[in-house]
Design an enzyme around this catalytic site. Structure first.
Site, PDB file in Angstrom:
ATOM      1  N   SER A  74     -26.747  24.278  -8.111  1.00  0.00           N
ATOM      2  CA  SER A  74     -25.820  25.262  -7.560  1.00  0.00           C
ATOM      3  C   SER A  74     -25.343  24.797  -6.174  1.00  0.00           C
ATOM      4  CB  SER A  74     -26.496  26.634  -7.547  1.00  0.00           C
ATOM      5  OG  SER A  74     -25.569  27.664  -7.351  1.00  0.00           O
ATOM      6  N   ASP A 137     -22.443  30.115 -17.980  1.00  0.00           N
ATOM      7  CA  ASP A 137     -22.878  30.302 -16.597  1.00  0.00           C
ATOM      8  C   ASP A 137     -22.178  31.539 -16.027  1.00  0.00           C
ATOM      9  OD1 ASP A 137     -23.192  30.146 -13.747  1.00  0.00           O
ATOM     10  OD2 ASP A 137     -23.521  27.985 -13.912  1.00  0.00           O
ATOM     11  N   HIS A 164     -27.003  29.771 -15.723  1.00  0.00           N
ATOM     12  CA  HIS A 164     -26.933  29.025 -14.459  1.00  0.00           C
ATOM     13  C   HIS A 164     -28.161  28.129 -14.284  1.00  0.00           C
ATOM     14  CE1 HIS A 164     -25.027  28.229 -10.669  1.00  0.00           C
ATOM     15  NE2 HIS A 164     -26.040  28.662  -9.964  1.00  0.00           N
TER      16      HIS A 164
END
Length: 191
Positions: A74, A137, A164
């Site tokens: 991320s 996601d 995610h």
């Protein structure tokens, strides 16, 4: 003759930067079992993940060595890409990465998106870049990952049900595929 394995740093995402979250410690353990030195620490400035704090932290932990790998998730993946604009590395694994602030004030304040991306420099400064993205996601639209792949020619892995890759929406405590792809780079997979 033994090969000096690269140092690895695992850089989690913002908001949820405890290194005990998700798959981070499992990947660390598995890589260390195969001879890698792995840095896995809870990041400073965990909520905003500001570039001016995270990039010097990464540089210090890697001892500015080009014989290193960043595994970024991320915001950690975005930090890895920005790090490559000014540093050379052995390789990078990016998981759930984006290249825009996604209209998020928190992402905007991180300062990763205020300058143009230097895609050719990023590509040149790593021997390899492996990328994981998932169609489902909830935070990063798949077109963000596909754009990064197009710009960098990453070794691209697109999933349909990984979310995610660990978050409050969907827990993920292991990431064996990620570990194995790094081990394969150094011929460390068992036969």
């Amino acid at each position: 003759m033994s090969v000096m394995l690269p140092r690895v740093i695992i850089v989690p995402g913002n908001h949820e930067t405890s290194i005990e979250a998700n798959w981070y410690l499992d990947v660390k353990r598995r890589l260390e079992e195969n001879g890698f030195s792995v840095v896995a620490k809870t990041m400073p400035d965990g909520y905003l993940a500001r570039k001016e704090i995270w990039l010097p932290f990464i540089e210090k932990e890697l001892e500015n060595s080009p014989n290193a790998i960043i595994v970024g998730h991320s915001s950690g993946a975005v930090a890895a890409l920005r790090y490559l604009e000014t540093h050379t590395l052995e390789g990078v694994v990016i998981v759930g990465a984006c290249y825009t602030d996604l209209g998020s004030e928190t992402e905007r304040l991180s300062n990763y998106y205020s300058a143009p991306w230097h895609w050719e420099t990023i590509k040149k400064n790593a021997k390899w870049i492996i990328q994981y993205a998932s169609v489902d996601d909830p935070f990063i639209p798949i077109h963000e990952a596909q754009f990064i792949h197009e710009k960098l020619g990453t070794d691209y892995h697109e999933d349909t049900s990984e979310g995610h890759y660990g978050s409050s929406h969907k827990e993920k405590k292991e990431f064996l595929e990620l570990t194995n792809v790094i081990l394969a780079k150094y011929s460390l997979l068992p036969f």
